[in-house]
Design a protein around this motif. Structure first.
Motif, mmCIF file in Angstrom:
data_model
loop_
_atom_site.group_PDB
_atom_site.id
_atom_site.type_symbol
_atom_site.label_atom_id
_atom_site.label_comp_id
_atom_site.label_asym_id
_atom_site.label_seq_id
_atom_site.Cartn_x
_atom_site.Cartn_y
_atom_site.Cartn_z
ATOM 1 N N GLN A 72 0.835 -1.204 0.000
ATOM 2 C CA GLN A 72 0.000 0.000 0.000
ATOM 3 C C GLN A 72 0.871 1.255 0.000
ATOM 4 N N GLU A 73 1.940 1.237 0.783
ATOM 5 C CA GLU A 73 2.839 2.387 0.827
ATOM 6 C C GLU A 73 3.531 2.594 -0.515
ATOM 7 N N ALA A 74 3.887 1.511 -1.181
ATOM 8 C CA ALA A 74 4.540 1.624 -2.489
ATOM 9 C C ALA A 74 3.607 2.280 -3.503
ATOM 10 N N ILE A 75 2.327 1.939 -3.446
ATOM 11 C CA ILE A 75 1.348 2.564 -4.350
ATOM 12 C C ILE A 75 1.230 4.055 -4.041
ATOM 13 N N ALA A 76 1.167 4.403 -2.756
ATOM 14 C CA ALA A 76 1.037 5.810 -2.372
ATOM 15 C C ALA A 76 2.245 6.620 -2.829
ATOM 16 N N ARG A 77 3.441 6.079 -2.641
ATOM 17 C CA ARG A 77 4.643 6.781 -3.088
ATOM 18 C C ARG A 77 4.620 6.979 -4.605
ATOM 19 N N ALA A 78 4.250 5.924 -5.324
ATOM 20 C CA ALA A 78 4.196 6.007 -6.786
ATOM 21 C C ALA A 78 3.142 7.010 -7.241
ATOM 22 N N MET A 79 2.034 7.121 -6.493
ATOM 23 C CA MET A 79 1.000 8.099 -6.821
ATOM 24 C C MET A 79 1.543 9.515 -6.733
ATOM 25 N N PHE A 80 2.284 9.821 -5.679
ATOM 26 C CA PHE A 80 2.856 11.161 -5.540
ATOM 27 C C PHE A 80 3.815 11.456 -6.691
ATOM 28 N N ARG A 81 4.612 10.469 -7.080
ATOM 29 C CA ARG A 81 5.542 10.674 -8.192
ATOM 30 C C ARG A 81 4.789 10.873 -9.502
ATOM 31 N N SER A 82 3.707 10.116 -9.674
ATOM 32 C CA SER A 82 2.901 10.260 -10.891
ATOM 33 C C SER A 82 2.274 11.648 -10.980
ATOM 34 N N LEU A 83 1.788 12.157 -9.857
ATOM 35 C CA LEU A 83 1.225 13.506 -9.853
ATOM 36 C C LEU A 83 2.292 14.544 -10.181
ATOM 37 N N GLY A 84 3.518 14.301 -9.705
ATOM 38 C CA GLY A 84 4.615 15.204 -10.045
ATOM 39 C C GLY A 84 4.883 15.211 -11.537
ATOM 40 N N GLU A 85 4.864 14.044 -12.161
ATOM 41 C CA GLU A 85 5.050 13.964 -13.609
ATOM 42 C C GLU A 85 3.920 14.679 -14.348
ATOM 43 N N THR A 86 2.698 14.508 -13.863
ATOM 44 C CA THR A 86 1.544 15.160 -14.487
ATOM 45 C C THR A 86 1.708 16.675 -14.467
ATOM 46 N N GLY A 87 2.132 17.201 -13.334
ATOM 47 C CA GLY A 87 2.348 18.642 -13.243
ATOM 48 C C GLY A 87 3.401 19.139 -14.215
ATOM 49 N N MET A 88 4.475 18.370 -14.387
ATOM 50 C CA MET A 88 5.535 18.766 -15.314
ATOM 51 C C MET A 88 5.046 18.723 -16.766
ATOM 52 N N GLU A 89 4.230 17.746 -17.085
ATOM 53 C CA GLU A 89 3.689 17.671 -18.454
ATOM 54 C C GLU A 89 2.783 18.860 -18.750
#
Length: 306
Positions: A72-89
């Motif tokens: 569950q923690e791995a998914i949460a961490r990956a979610m934050f990174r994905s949102l960071g990528e979305t913002g950069m795009e």
């Protein structure tokens, strides 16, 4: 309507200009560097924003009780990174526009669903806060399809203006704004696509339908609009590809009105929500787990459950 206090207006203006300044800086970076920065920033945010981290983990435990806390923690961490990528795009959108067709692929089955659902009365296109949903809308518009997004205005005009620029002039119909109803009707008369996000618990009319095994208050506008206008319905989603870029998938949602609008709205909303859950289960780190999806409870859970 009275204006907010001066102090609040100043804070909002400063926040907007800071955001615009950050976007301008990120635009100067190569895309790969910007995405790497977004992933790093997202990873940092996981550690800094304790409340969002706690909510994400709480909701992941509810949705995936079979997963270990480490998973569950791995998914949460990956979610934050994905949102960071979305913002950069989003910050790099001018560059992406030059190759958007190759950067965001639309699966042939999604193309067929979009085209087949369009029969003269418009199409209700339903999605969720999955992947880069703003890039999804922009790609559909850039494909030559007339499309409008429906949503609530943001906390202040500066941020709303940024979203307007991203989606395109006149492409957003703000709920409750003057003339919104006329714009909705015009969109259906144009046989256009009306994009709605229905995966959050907000203060709009809704129905309770299952989401990850628990009843969740879900906006009913998409179903109501289709029933009133005879519009087609599609569910459409965007996910990142392993090698870079994105892929859009979608399918039609068939429905036959029974004459009972309440029952029909409930059934259609449940089917659309089921499609959203399937996508979240498939790529869980691309959904916004910090949102309080199950906050509103049915007035009588015993009567509405099962």
């Amino acid at each position: 309507m009275s204006l907010p206090p001066l102090r609040k207006r100043v804070k909002r203006a400063v926040r907007t200009w800071l955001l615009r300044g950050l976007l301008a800086i990120v635009k100067l970076l190569p895309l790969g560097a910007a995405l790497a920065l977004g992933r790093a920033g997202g990873g940092l945010a996981y550690g800094v924003f304790a409340k969002d981290r706690r909510l994400a983990l709480e909701h992941l435990a509810k949705a995936f009780p079979e997963k270990t806390p480490e998973e569950q923690e791995a998914i949460a961490r990956a979610m934050f990174r994905s949102l960071g990528e979305t913002g950069m795009e989003i910050a790099q959108i001018d560059k992406l526009d030059r190759r958007l067709e190759s950067y965001v692929e639309i699966e042939p089955s999604a193309v067929a669903a979009l085209d087949q659902a369009r029969k003269g009365s418009g199409v209700v296109a339903v999605t969720g806060h999955i992947g880069n949903w703003e890039l999804l809308f922009r790609r559909i518009v850039r494909s030559g399809r007339p499309a409008y997004a429906v949503g609530a205005e943001l906390s202040h005009g500066g941020l709303t203006a940024i979203v307007e620029e991203l989606r395109g002039p006149g492409r957003t119909i703000w709920r409750g704004a003057p003339g919104a109803s006329k714009k909705l009707l015009r969109a259906f008369r144009e046989d256009a696509y009306l994009a709605l996000l229905i995966d959050q618990d907000t203060k709009v009319q809704g129905v309770f339908v299952p989401f990850f095994g628990e009843l969740a208050h879900t906006p009913r506008a998409a179903a109501d609009l289709a029933l009133r206008t005879g519009a087609g319905i599609v569910t459409i989603f965007i996910h990142r590809k392993a090698g870079g870029g994105h892929r859009i998938s979608g399918r039609q949602v068939e429905y036959t009105p029974t004459g009972d609008p309440e029952a029909d709205a409930l059934a259609i909303t449940a089917e659309m929500t089921r499609a959203i859950e399937e996508e979240v289960r498939r790529v869980p780190h691309e959904w916004v787990w910090m949102h309080r999806r199950w906050q509103t409870r049915p007035p009588d859970e015993r009567a509405l459950g099962s």
